[in-house]
Design a protein around this motif. Structure first.
Motif, PDB file in Angstrom:
ATOM      1  N   PRO A   1      41.150  45.249  25.122  1.00 14.92           N
ATOM      2  CA  PRO A   1      42.301  45.739  25.866  1.00 14.92           C
ATOM      3  C   PRO A   1      42.270  45.201  27.295  1.00 14.92           C
ATOM      4  CG  PRO A   1      40.659  47.457  25.659  1.00 14.92           C
ATOM      5  CD  PRO A   1      40.189  46.314  24.812  1.00 14.92           C
ATOM      6  N   CYS A   2      43.450  44.884  27.819  1.00 10.87           N
ATOM      7  CA  CYS A   2      43.491  44.283  29.153  1.00 10.87           C
ATOM      8  C   CYS A   2      44.735  44.743  29.906  1.00 10.87           C
ATOM      9  CB  CYS A   2      43.464  42.763  29.052  1.00 10.87           C
ATOM     10  SG  CYS A   2      44.815  42.057  28.082  1.00 10.87           S
ATOM     11  N   GLY A   3      44.597  44.892  31.194  1.00  8.67           N
ATOM     12  CA  GLY A   3      45.730  45.219  32.053  1.00  8.67           C
ATOM     13  C   GLY A   3      46.143  46.674  31.997  1.00  8.67           C
ATOM     14  N   THR A   4      47.125  47.020  32.820  1.00  9.28           N
ATOM     15  CA  THR A   4      47.607  48.385  32.846  1.00  9.28           C
ATOM     16  C   THR A   4      48.360  48.699  31.563  1.00  9.28           C
ATOM     17  OG1 THR A   4      49.731  47.875  33.914  1.00  9.28           O
ATOM     18  CG2 THR A   4      47.849  48.287  35.350  1.00  9.28           C
ATOM     19  N   MET A   5      48.354  49.976  31.204  1.00  9.25           N
ATOM     20  CA  MET A   5      48.952  50.441  29.960  1.00  9.25           C
ATOM     21  C   MET A   5      50.168  51.314  30.266  1.00  9.25           C
ATOM     22  SD  MET A   5      45.302  51.579  28.280  1.00  9.25           S
ATOM     23  CE  MET A   5      44.815  52.408  29.806  1.00  9.25           C
ATOM     24  N   ALA A   6      50.990  51.520  29.241  1.00  9.95           N
ATOM     25  CA  ALA A   6      52.159  52.386  29.375  1.00  9.95           C
ATOM     26  C   ALA A   6      52.064  53.533  28.379  1.00  9.95           C
ATOM     27  CB  ALA A   6      53.444  51.602  29.134  1.00  9.95           C
ATOM     28  N   VAL A   7      52.488  54.716  28.809  1.00 11.05           N
ATOM     29  CA  VAL A   7      52.607  55.880  27.935  1.00 11.05           C
ATOM     30  C   VAL A   7      54.094  56.168  27.775  1.00 11.05           C
ATOM     31  CG1 VAL A   7      52.176  58.354  27.719  1.00 11.05           C
ATOM     32  CG2 VAL A   7      50.368  56.841  28.551  1.00 11.05           C
ATOM     33  N   ALA A   8      54.594  56.029  26.551  1.00 11.10           N
ATOM     34  CA  ALA A   8      56.026  56.226  26.292  1.00 11.10           C
ATOM     35  C   ALA A   8      56.251  56.384  24.798  1.00 11.10           C
ATOM     36  CB  ALA A   8      56.841  55.034  26.811  1.00 11.10           C
ATOM     37  N   SER A   9      57.288  57.138  24.442  1.00  4.87           N
ATOM     38  CA  SER A   9      57.689  57.313  23.038  1.00  4.87           C
ATOM     39  C   SER A   9      56.543  57.797  22.172  1.00  4.87           C
ATOM     40  CB  SER A   9      58.266  55.999  22.481  1.00  4.87           C
ATOM     41  OG  SER A   9      59.391  55.585  23.225  1.00  4.87           O
ATOM     42  N   GLY A  10      55.736  58.705  22.704  1.00  5.61           N
ATOM     43  CA  GLY A  10      54.647  59.286  21.951  1.00  5.61           C
ATOM     44  C   GLY A  10      53.490  58.353  21.694  1.00  5.61           C
ATOM     45  N   SER A  11      53.427  57.243  22.441  1.00 11.23           N
ATOM     46  CA  SER A  11      52.423  56.214  22.171  1.00 11.23           C
ATOM     47  C   SER A  11      51.815  55.670  23.457  1.00 11.23           C
ATOM     48  CB  SER A  11      53.046  55.044  21.392  1.00 11.23           C
ATOM     49  OG  SER A  11      53.623  55.484  20.177  1.00 11.23           O
ATOM     50  N   LEU A  12      50.641  55.076  23.274  1.00 11.03           N
ATOM     51  CA  LEU A  12      49.998  54.286  24.317  1.00 11.03           C
ATOM     52  C   LEU A  12      50.210  52.825  23.964  1.00 11.03           C
ATOM     53  CD1 LEU A  12      48.006  54.375  26.833  1.00 11.03           C
ATOM     54  CD2 LEU A  12      46.189  54.009  25.146  1.00 11.03           C
ATOM     55  N   TRP A  13      50.710  52.054  24.934  1.00  9.90           N
ATOM     56  CA  TRP A  13      51.011  50.639  24.716  1.00  9.90           C
ATOM     57  C   TRP A  13      50.002  49.813  25.509  1.00  9.90           C
ATOM     58  CZ3 TRP A  13      55.276  49.691  21.504  1.00  9.90           C
ATOM     59  CH2 TRP A  13      56.074  50.810  21.227  1.00  9.90           C
ATOM     60  N   VAL A  14      49.239  48.970  24.814  1.00 11.99           N
ATOM     61  CA  VAL A  14      48.111  48.276  25.429  1.00 11.99           C
ATOM     62  C   VAL A  14      48.148  46.788  25.078  1.00 11.99           C
ATOM     63  CG1 VAL A  14      45.615  48.305  25.793  1.00 11.99           C
ATOM     64  CG2 VAL A  14      46.763  50.365  24.932  1.00 11.99           C
ATOM     65  N   ALA A  15      48.041  45.940  26.090  1.00  8.74           N
ATOM     66  CA  ALA A  15      47.920  44.504  25.836  1.00  8.74           C
ATOM     67  C   ALA A  15      46.526  44.196  25.292  1.00  8.74           C
ATOM     68  CB  ALA A  15      48.166  43.723  27.120  1.00  8.74           C
ATOM     69  N   ASN A  16      46.475  43.291  24.314  1.00  8.42           N
ATOM     70  CA  ASN A  16      45.209  42.821  23.757  1.00  8.42           C
ATOM     71  C   ASN A  16      45.104  41.328  24.072  1.00  8.42           C
ATOM     72  OD1 ASN A  16      42.787  42.962  22.090  1.00  8.42           O
ATOM     73  ND2 ASN A  16      43.954  41.692  20.646  1.00  8.42           N
ATOM     74  N   CYS A  17      44.167  40.968  24.940  1.00  6.60           N
ATOM     75  CA  CYS A  17      44.123  39.600  25.448  1.00  6.60           C
ATOM     76  C   CYS A  17      43.738  38.534  24.420  1.00  6.60           C
ATOM     77  CB  CYS A  17      43.210  39.532  26.669  1.00  6.60           C
ATOM     78  SG  CYS A  17      44.055  40.022  28.189  1.00  6.60           S
ATOM     79  N   PRO A  18      42.692  38.731  23.600  1.00  3.61           N
ATOM     80  CA  PRO A  18      42.269  37.617  22.728  1.00  3.61           C
ATOM     81  C   PRO A  18      43.356  37.125  21.781  1.00  3.61           C
ATOM     82  CG  PRO A  18      40.592  39.325  22.795  1.00  3.61           C
ATOM     83  CD  PRO A  18      41.802  39.893  23.467  1.00  3.61           C
ATOM     84  N   ASP A  19      44.145  38.048  21.224  1.00  6.76           N
ATOM     85  CA  ASP A  19      45.168  37.671  20.256  1.00  6.76           C
ATOM     86  C   ASP A  19      46.572  37.617  20.849  1.00  6.76           C
ATOM     87  OD1 ASP A  19      43.195  37.587  18.283  1.00  6.76           O
ATOM     88  OD2 ASP A  19      43.435  39.716  17.841  1.00  6.76           O
ATOM     89  N   ALA A  20      46.685  37.924  22.144  1.00  8.89           N
ATOM     90  CA  ALA A  20      47.972  37.864  22.857  1.00  8.89           C
ATOM     91  C   ALA A  20      49.037  38.709  22.173  1.00  8.89           C
ATOM     92  CB  ALA A  20      48.435  36.415  22.995  1.00  8.89           C
ATOM     93  N   ASN A  21      48.655  39.975  21.875  1.00  5.89           N
ATOM     94  CA  ASN A  21      49.621  40.866  21.266  1.00  5.89           C
ATOM     95  C   ASN A  21      49.556  42.244  21.910  1.00  5.89           C
ATOM     96  OD1 ASN A  21      47.256  41.930  20.092  1.00  5.89           O
ATOM     97  ND2 ASN A  21      47.502  40.652  18.278  1.00  5.89           N
ATOM     98  N   LEU A  22      50.433  43.135  21.444  1.00  9.13           N
ATOM     99  CA  LEU A  22      50.571  44.468  22.013  1.00  9.13           C
ATOM    100  C   LEU A  22      50.215  45.509  20.960  1.00  9.13           C
ATOM    101  CD1 LEU A  22      51.672  46.121  24.523  1.00  9.13           C
ATOM    102  CD2 LEU A  22      53.873  46.162  23.320  1.00  9.13           C
ATOM    103  N   TYR A  23      49.272  46.395  21.304  1.00 10.92           N
ATOM    104  CA  TYR A  23      48.889  47.486  20.409  1.00 10.92           C
ATOM    105  C   TYR A  23      49.701  48.736  20.761  1.00 10.92           C
ATOM    106  CZ  TYR A  23      44.752  45.467  18.141  1.00 10.92           C
ATOM    107  OH  TYR A  23      43.899  44.717  17.371  1.00 10.92           O
ATOM    108  N   ARG A  24      50.196  49.409  19.719  1.00 15.45           N
ATOM    109  CA  ARG A  24      50.830  50.720  19.873  1.00 15.45           C
ATOM    110  C   ARG A  24      49.914  51.760  19.235  1.00 15.45           C
ATOM    111  NH1 ARG A  24      57.077  52.614  18.355  1.00 15.45           N
ATOM    112  NH2 ARG A  24      56.855  54.722  19.238  1.00 15.45           N
TER     113      ARG A  24
END
Length: 315
Positions: free
Chosen positions: A81-104
């Motif tokens: 996990p990398c960078g600041t995260m967002a809390v919205a729509s009942g979820s935590l949104w997190v950037a994942n650096c190695p695969d360049a995608n977004l985890y919900r």
């Protein structure tokens, strides 16, 4: 571990966190010039923070973790996990650096709900995922792009062209704000059109930013200053000298103040948004980390010390 920290205020009439912009019934966060720091041992590399009610989520080595003032509550494994995260729509949104995608991640179960291929503009990890106008926003390409995700469908619904090297985002004051450290500029993005509608030049190595308390606030990391930008005119309306450098640290707004996580001289500094005075400097230097404001207190991280701290008014 609890430590009571005395703070020197610019004026004896100032109450940290209490001002006319507070909502009715919102408690003053500190009184009589003292805060109590409760330090929590967090093995690994606790860094970026996101507020979830009276708890906080932090990125760590190979996981994100949820913490309360009495200890760890949950943990979710993910590659990096990398960078600041967002809390919205009942979820935590997190950037994942190695695969360049977004985890919900589900806030209640701490389980991964979905993984969205967005691209990540800065795989080194200094970046922001933010929420606003019913969407999640991610800096998605180093060449200059911000992806807009609809949480109802988990799909990218728009891509906003921005300056190359735009890694830092904040949402507030009815706009998305984007900083390019390479271009040394702040860009205003209209969520109604998904277009850049204004730009202003900044100082050396601008980075993390926050929107609120009447302005947009940007760390000019190489200059050791915080720039105040008028959101309507897109002009720098003042600068606050804080120290020799602000690399890398963090920034937040709330309760009538600007909260600046620093790397030298102190853990964090407090800035009056009207006078541009540094009204308080708290804690011994603890390397880099993050900061988040709540009406009840302040969360900070210190990854070099492997700690989180909760700063609140004395009982």
């Amino acid at each position: 571990m609890k430590k009571t920290v005395a703070i020197a205020l610019a004026s004896a009439s100032v109450s940290l966190g209490a001002c006319a912009t507070m909502q009715p019934g919102e408690p003053a966060m500190a009184a009589a010039g003292t805060l109590v720091e409760k330090e929590l041992a967090v093995p690994g590399f606790a860094d970026f923070l996101a507020i979830d009610g009276d708890t906080v989520w932090t990125t760590n080595d190979g996981r994100v973790e949820q913490w309360g003032v009495d200890g760890k509550l949950a943990s979710t494994v993910m590659p990096r996990p990398c960078g600041t995260m967002a809390v919205a729509s009942g979820s935590l949104w997190v950037a994942n650096c190695p695969d360049a995608n977004l985890y919900r991640i589900d806030l209640d179960t701490a389980e991964v709900q979905t993984i969205i291929a967005t691209g990540i503009a800065n795989p080194k990890g200094e970046t922001n995922v933010v929420s606003g106008d019913g969407s999640i926003w991610v800096p998605s390409a180093a060449q200059g792009a911000v992806a807009r995700i609809d949480p109802a469908t988990n799909e990218v619904i728009a891509t906003v062209p921005v300056a190359p090297g735009t890694f830092y985002l904040a949402y507030g004051l009815d706009a998305l704000w984007a900083v390019s450290s390479d271009a040394q500029s702040l860009q205003r993005i209209d969520p109604a059109t998904n277009r850049v509608t204004g730009k202003v030049a900044l100082g050396k190595q601008p980075g993390f930013l926050a929107a609120g308390e009447g302005a947009v606030w940007v760390q000019e990391q190489g200059d050791g200053t915080v720039a105040r930008v008028d959101p309507a005119t897109m002009a720098v309306s003042g600068r606050v000298p804080v120290g020799e450098t602000l690399i890398y640290g963090d920034i937040d707004v709330g309760g009538g103040s600007v909260w600046l996580r620093t790397t030298e001289d102190q853990v964090f500094a407090v800035i009056d948004p009207d006078t541009l005075e540094v009204t308080a400097r708290l804690g011994e230097p603890a390397g880099s980390g993050a900061i988040r404001y709540t009406p009840a207190g302040i969360w900070t991280s210190a990854h070099d010390n492997q700690t989180l701290s909760w700063w609140s008014k004395p009982d």
